[in-house]
Design a protein around this motif. Structure first.
Motif, short mmCIF file in Angstrom:
data_model
loop_
_atom_site.label_atom_id
_atom_site.label_comp_id
_atom_site.label_asym_id
_atom_site.label_seq_id
_atom_site.Cartn_x
_atom_site.Cartn_y
_atom_site.Cartn_z
N PHE A 31 14.08 15.49 -9.85
CA PHE A 31 14.90 16.42 -8.61
C PHE A 31 16.30 16.51 -8.87
N ASN A 32 16.86 15.25 -9.67
CA ASN A 32 18.33 15.17 -9.90
C ASN A 32 18.92 14.84 -8.31
N ILE A 33 18.15 14.16 -7.63
CA ILE A 33 18.59 13.42 -6.09
C ILE A 33 18.97 12.20 -6.39
N HIS A 34 20.06 11.69 -6.23
CA HIS A 34 20.65 10.18 -6.10
C HIS A 34 20.66 9.89 -4.89
N LEU A 35 19.94 8.58 -4.58
CA LEU A 35 20.04 7.87 -3.46
C LEU A 35 20.55 6.42 -3.31
N HIS A 36 21.16 6.05 -2.12
CA HIS A 36 21.76 5.03 -2.01
C HIS A 36 20.81 3.57 -1.70
N THR A 37 20.28 3.06 -2.86
CA THR A 37 19.03 2.41 -2.95
C THR A 37 18.84 0.94 -2.05
N PRO A 38 19.88 0.37 -1.50
CA PRO A 38 19.81 -0.35 -0.42
C PRO A 38 18.94 -0.28 0.93
N THR A 39 19.34 0.81 1.28
CA THR A 39 18.54 1.53 2.53
C THR A 39 17.47 2.20 2.42
N VAL A 40 16.83 2.32 1.24
CA VAL A 40 15.58 3.08 1.15
C VAL A 40 14.64 1.59 0.91
N VAL A 41 13.61 1.75 1.74
CA VAL A 41 12.46 0.61 1.71
C VAL A 41 11.03 1.39 1.42
N LEU A 42 10.50 1.01 0.51
CA LEU A 42 9.08 1.44 0.39
C LEU A 42 8.06 0.42 0.89
N LEU A 43 7.29 0.93 1.77
CA LEU A 43 6.12 0.18 2.49
C LEU A 43 4.94 0.96 1.79
N TYR A 44 4.11 -0.09 1.27
CA TYR A 44 2.87 0.14 0.47
C TYR A 44 1.77 0.20 1.36
N LEU A 45 1.02 1.15 1.45
CA LEU A 45 -0.31 1.65 2.31
C LEU A 45 -1.40 1.15 1.20
N SER A 46 -2.36 0.58 1.99
CA SER A 46 -3.65 0.06 1.32
C SER A 46 -4.84 0.67 1.56
N THR A 47 -4.64 1.96 2.42
CA THR A 47 -5.71 2.61 2.97
C THR A 47 -5.56 4.31 2.50
N ARG A 48 -4.80 4.55 1.55
CA ARG A 48 -4.39 6.02 1.26
C ARG A 48 -5.72 6.83 0.83
N LYS A 49 -6.84 5.96 0.39
CA LYS A 49 -7.78 6.80 -0.18
C LYS A 49 -8.68 7.59 1.02
N TYR A 50 -8.28 7.17 2.29
CA TYR A 50 -9.12 7.75 3.41
C TYR A 50 -8.39 9.16 3.54
N VAL A 51 -7.38 9.66 2.90
CA VAL A 51 -6.72 10.93 3.14
C VAL A 51 -7.05 11.77 1.81
N VAL A 52 -7.67 11.30 1.06
CA VAL A 52 -7.92 11.98 -0.20
C VAL A 52 -9.15 13.02 -0.06
N SER A 53 -9.05 14.01 -0.36
CA SER A 53 -10.21 14.89 0.02
C SER A 53 -11.55 15.01 -0.61
N SER A 54 -11.69 14.26 -1.60
CA SER A 54 -12.91 14.04 -2.35
C SER A 54 -13.82 12.91 -1.66
N MET A 55 -12.81 12.40 -0.73
CA MET A 55 -13.68 11.30 0.33
C MET A 55 -14.70 11.92 1.04
N TYR A 56 -14.42 13.43 1.58
CA TYR A 56 -15.10 14.11 2.50
C TYR A 56 -15.63 15.16 1.99
N PRO A 57 -16.90 15.21 1.12
CA PRO A 57 -17.37 16.44 0.70
C PRO A 57 -17.89 17.70 1.62
#
Length: 556
Positions: free
Chosen positions: A160-186
């Motif tokens: 995207f050509n977007i430059h961010l200030h790294t120190p104030t960006v925090v990634l928090l990793y979810l362990s339950t993302r599969k519950y919002v995937v459409s294939s989970m709910y036919p």
């Protein structure tokens, strides 16, 4: 233990959902229980919050001690410059001491590495927030475990050509993302994903309870859940597409087959069950919308549908003084208009030197983008074109889009390749997956026509990119492209609109057959039209809306 708590949370929210339909149930009691759960979560995550704060400050100090260096024309010291402008011009931010606000903004975006238009909005929002409040922390809740922060931000810069200030960006990793995937709910996919987002939101809050919580992906249920757990945390929504809309309900009776993947699905007993389920879900979705403090919509089309579905609940909440702002604000998504203008020339010289009979479609490889309609339309156009143009080079079709790996997207693009082979356009069709921004720029500079084939596209960032690059747009006659983008601003048409395979094929022929003078004139009109959708305009409006949330947070 966590699974047990999740079951309890979902049971409680299911009871809340029932209360929407049966108001006589003790809704107040359930709210009280959820507030108690929220208090426990905040208490248990306090130490993690302190750790995150200390880690960010340490990275910030380390960054400031490094020799200053330029990055894409921006010095590190620019992040300390505060944008005091406000969208309403009131200037209340400075008078309320918000310039030095150092809270945590939580961005709920489980698929932040997907590389689509929604992700551009997320990262532009993060950049605007960083520049307005340099001391604030932008915490992104993501399920992309395979990517660390350095790789994530590098891809943001490349894509995207977007430059961010790294120190104030925090990634928090979810362990339950599969519950919002459409294939989970036919079956009952809308309800399944919405309730699944509660599981993911609970996962997010156990990682960190932010000072402000913003959903930038469309999981409105997570916002209501946050408000019920933490009433003092302001919540905001950037709505790309309503989870359910009046157009979706009307599509059940469509006999043309042109209105999305559920067109005509309201027939028979099964169709009537689907209709009742959708109507009940729409009522629940409307109730959820009454809990969102600030609502931003990416287009006039989206805003109209949000008013229709969320409006009654929001009006009732505001009457009870539970909601500070009733009306949604249209905040058009950011597009790299300035960069495209400066990089790609639009004049008679470039028309003959660089433009080719190339039709370009930039869209994620997902079923709703309706790539099959484009392939069939191009095959029809090519057959007719060859009858009147003999001996010349065939026009080309290039499809560029991101692919979520280990997902149904990979199967989808495989089927598209098979369809191109069956339609005998394989040699004239190119698929580019996860292309870099320079590669996209190169194709925007060579293409003559840009296309969007999705029914009721919520906005259409790619269409604005086409316009800024001087392409002639051929878009589906619905949604944001029809209402906001490919419009006549008083000086002539800026593109073509179509709905059927025949109409798209005819539009391709008309666009490529325009005389050079008219081609250049239409390209220039389109480029002027794109000035309404710049990154700067998005940042200005985004800051104005987030300032409302900051005022709510600091006034408590």
């Amino acid at each position: 233990m966590m699974l047990f708590l999740l079951k309890i949370i979902l049971t409680i929210f299911a009871l809340l959902a029932t209360c929407v339909v049966l108001p006589q149930l003790p809704l107040g009691l359930l709210r009280f229980v959820l507030r108690g759960v929220g208090w426990i979560i905040q208490k248990r995550t306090r130490s993690r919050r302190e750790y995150i704060l200390s880690r960010v400050r340490a990275e910030e100090a380390e960054s400031q001690n490094k020799p200053a260096k330029s990055s894409a024309g921006e010095d590190e010291e620019d992040w300390e410059k505060v944008d005091n402008s406000s969208s309403d011009g009131s200037g209340t931010a400075g008078s309320n001491g918000q310039d030095q606000w150092d809270g945590i903004v939580g961005f709920f975006h489980p698929f932040c590495n997907a590389g689509g238009g929604g992700e551009r909005v997320l990262w532009e929002a993060v950049r605007a927030t960083q520049k307005r409040w340099p001391k604030a922390i932008c915490a992104i809740y993501t399920g992309d475990h395979e990517v660390n922060k350095a790789a994530m931000l590098e891809r943001v810069q490349t894509r995207f050509n977007i430059h961010l200030h790294t120190p104030t960006v925090v990634l928090l990793y979810l362990s339950t993302r599969k519950y919002v995937v459409s294939s989970m709910y036919p079956y009952m996919t809308l309800l399944g994903q919405s309730l699944g987002s509660l599981v993911v939101a609970y996962d997010a809050f156990t990682l960190l309870v932010p000072d402000i919580f913003v959903d930038t992906m469309g999981y409105a249920f997570s916002l209501a859940f946050c408000k019920l757990l933490f009433p003092s945390v302001p919540v905001g929504a950037y709505v790309h597409y309503p989870t359910i809309s009046t157009d979706m309900l009307q599509s059940l009776d469509d006999s043309s087959g042109l209105k999305g993947i559920n067109a005509g699905a309201g027939k028979g007993v099964r169709g009537q069950i689907k209709r009742k389920y959708w109507l009940a879900f729409a009522k629940l979705y409307g109730w959820v919308g009454g809990h969102v403090d600030v609502v931003m919509c990416n287009s006039s089309w989206t805003a109209a549908h949000i008013r229709a579905i969320w409006g009654p609940s929001r009006a009732e909440a505001q009457a009870q003084q539970l909601l500070p702002y009733k009306e949604p604000t249209v905040v058009f998504p950011p597009t790299a208009v300035s960069e495209l203008e400066s990089t790609i020339a639009v004049d008679a010289a470039s028309e003959s030197a660089t433009r080719e009979p190339l039709i370009l479609y930039i869209a994620q490889f997902r079923p709703e983008k309706n790539h099959p309609l484009l392939l069939r339309s191009f095959a029809r156009f090519l057959r007719d074109y060859r009858r009147t143009h003999t001996g010349g080079k065939d026009p080309q079709l290039v499809l560029i889009g991101s692919v979520r790996h280990a997902s149904p997207d990979e199967t989808h693009i495989y089927n598209l390749r098979l369809l191109a082979h069956e339609l005998r356009i394989r040699d004239q069709t190119t698929f580019l997956c996860d292309a870099s921004w320079p590669a996209i720029l190169e194709h925007l500079g060579r293409a003559s026509v840009g296309v969007n084939a999705m029914w009721n596209e919520h906005f259409g960032i790619c269409v604005v990119e086409y316009q800024a690059a001087g392409l002639i747009s051929v878009v589906h006659d619905s949604g944001g492209p029809r209402e906001d983008i490919v419009v006549d601003l008083g000086d002539g048409a800026t593109g073509f609109r179509a709905s059927t395979e025949e109409e798209f094929a005819a539009a391709f022929e008309a666009a490529l057959a325009l005389p050079m003078e008219e081609k250049v004139a239409m390209r220039l009109r389109a480029r002027r039209s794109a000035l309404r959708f710049t990154e700067e305009e998005f940042a200005r409006k985004w800051i104005g809306e987030v300032e409302k949330l900051v005022r709510m947070q600091t006034s408590q």
